[in-house]
Design a protein around this motif. Structure first.
Motif, mmCIF file in Angstrom:
data_model
loop_
_atom_site.group_PDB
_atom_site.id
_atom_site.type_symbol
_atom_site.label_atom_id
_atom_site.label_comp_id
_atom_site.label_asym_id
_atom_site.label_seq_id
_atom_site.Cartn_x
_atom_site.Cartn_y
_atom_site.Cartn_z
ATOM 1 N N ARG A 1 -18.397 -0.791 -10.682
ATOM 2 C CA ARG A 1 -17.598 -0.069 -9.679
ATOM 3 C C ARG A 1 -18.458 0.937 -8.909
ATOM 4 O O ARG A 1 -19.231 1.693 -9.488
ATOM 5 C CB ARG A 1 -16.445 0.661 -10.363
ATOM 6 C CG ARG A 1 -15.524 1.405 -9.416
ATOM 7 C CD ARG A 1 -14.360 2.013 -10.153
ATOM 8 N NE ARG A 1 -13.549 1.002 -10.817
ATOM 9 C CZ ARG A 1 -12.478 1.285 -11.557
ATOM 10 N NH1 ARG A 1 -12.121 2.550 -11.738
ATOM 11 N NH2 ARG A 1 -11.787 0.318 -12.121
ATOM 12 N N GLY A 2 -18.304 0.926 -7.596
ATOM 13 C CA GLY A 2 -19.011 1.875 -6.741
ATOM 14 C C GLY A 2 -20.429 1.468 -6.389
ATOM 15 O O GLY A 2 -21.122 2.212 -5.679
ATOM 16 N N ARG B 1 -19.565 -6.720 -7.859
ATOM 17 C CA ARG B 1 -18.133 -6.835 -8.146
ATOM 18 C C ARG B 1 -17.783 -6.193 -9.493
ATOM 19 O O ARG B 1 -16.679 -5.692 -9.679
ATOM 20 C CB ARG B 1 -17.718 -8.306 -8.181
ATOM 21 C CG ARG B 1 -17.510 -8.965 -6.831
ATOM 22 C CD ARG B 1 -16.997 -10.381 -7.038
ATOM 23 N NE ARG B 1 -16.695 -11.063 -5.774
ATOM 24 C CZ ARG B 1 -16.140 -12.283 -5.707
ATOM 25 N NH1 ARG B 1 -15.853 -12.936 -6.829
ATOM 26 N NH2 ARG B 1 -15.888 -12.837 -4.535
ATOM 27 N N THR B 2 -18.742 -6.214 -10.406
ATOM 28 C CA THR B 2 -18.497 -5.752 -11.770
ATOM 29 C C THR B 2 -18.712 -4.253 -11.937
ATOM 30 O O THR B 2 -17.943 -3.583 -12.637
ATOM 31 C CB THR B 2 -19.404 -6.517 -12.758
ATOM 32 O OG1 THR B 2 -19.204 -7.924 -12.592
ATOM 33 C CG2 THR B 2 -19.081 -6.149 -14.188
#
Length: 311
Positions: A155-156, A152-153
């Motif tokens: 990105r990608g 979640r933290t």
């Protein structure tokens, strides 16, 4: 104390020594000593008579004071340690939901005892100490919860079941969950998380398998902010997990899981066979298909290697 002063300096303009002295409840000479301690760590602090102190630049050093608002228990901070998981095991009278974090590790390890490279000042090495009232069979699900928090933290990123997080199909994070228990009762669980953040160089044998957030994005990241963001997500997920179980989080996990739908190699009892990763079970186990049949496997029973460019 020096980190509390550092937070005061993170404002525009100068902060007087008198203001720091009154706020901290210490003498002006003590303020000076703490300022020099910050300078010795690499912080560039300007001192101007009649104006005070001003922070000009700062190294990427984790500020434990910044983490305290995100840790219900206690923050244990180290400059160097063998491993945060090992120290967490040794520590006594640790409050539930505490955090162990270090700038570097000399004996970091991953699953199956594999060595985890732990250079200073470029990565995140942390362990979350928990005392959950859950049955033993649910403990491995905390590895999946931690993976979701990291995913979640960053990105990608995607999750490689059960304990890795990938960025562009290379490992950027590893998770090691350990526990102590008596009979059916869990005493404590330690969730270790290692993340390659600003690492620039990797050994030749790792360059095709591992990466860092910096190598994939070209950006440098504040590690203490990253830790805070991960903890915030982890506590949200952990609360849901304790109240409702992993099954309510399964859909999100499956969406983020890079293993599903791919061919995987299952190693069991000295033999290995190829299968297709079909689904994640209600308790976080991997459901595979092979020889026209479906079977549930757990990380404790098998070694699963997703065919994602590394083994």
């Amino acid at each position: 104390m020096k980190y509390r002063i550092l937070e005061m300096l993170k404002t525009d303009g100068y902060v007087s020594g008198e203001e720091i002295s009154k706020s901290m409840g210490i003498s002006r000479s003590a303020v000076w000593k703490h300022i020099n301690a910050l300078r010795s760590l690499g912080y560039e602090v300007e001192s101007v008579p009649s104006k005070g102190y001003r922070l000009l630049s700062q190294p990427d050093i984790i500020n434990p004071e910044k983490l305290r608002d995100y840790v219900p228990g206690r923050v244990y901070y180290y400059e160097t340690i063998d491993s945060t998981n090992a120290e967490c095991k040794r520590a006594e009278d640790v409050p539930d939901k505490s955090l162990f974090v270090s700038e570097s590790q000399t004996g970091g390890r991953g699953r199956l005892g594999r060595k985890w490279s732990s250079p200073k000042g470029s990565a995140v090495y942390m362990s979350i100490y928990l005392e959950p009232d859950i049955p033993i069979y649910k403990v491995p699900q905390l590895t999946l919860i931690a993976g979701m928090a990291v995913c979640r933290t960053i990105r990608g990123s995607r999750i490689k079941w059960p304990n890795d997080v990938l960025l562009n199909n290379k490992k950027v994070c590893g998770i090691l969950t350990e526990m102590t228990a008596e009979a059916d009762r869990v005493n404590r669980v330690i969730v270790g998380i290692g993340i390659n953040v600003n690492n620039e160089v990797f050994n030749v044998d790792l360059i095709t398998k591992a990466t860092s957030m910096y190598r994939e994005t070209g950006k440098k990241y504040r590690r203490d902010k990253l830790i805070c963001d991960i903890l915030e997500e982890f506590w949200r997920l952990y609360d849901v997990f304790l109240k409702e179980g992993f099954s309510v989080l399964k859909r999100e996990y499956c969406i983020k899981c890079a293993t599903l739908g791919r061919r995987v190699i299952i190693k069991r009892n000295g033999e290995e066979f190829e299968a297709r990763a079909h689904d994640i079970g209600e308790n976080g186990e991997l459901i595979i298909e092979h020889d026209g049949m479906r079977e549930q496997v757990t990380s404790g029973e098998v070694s699963v290697r997703g065919l994602l460019g590394y083994n």
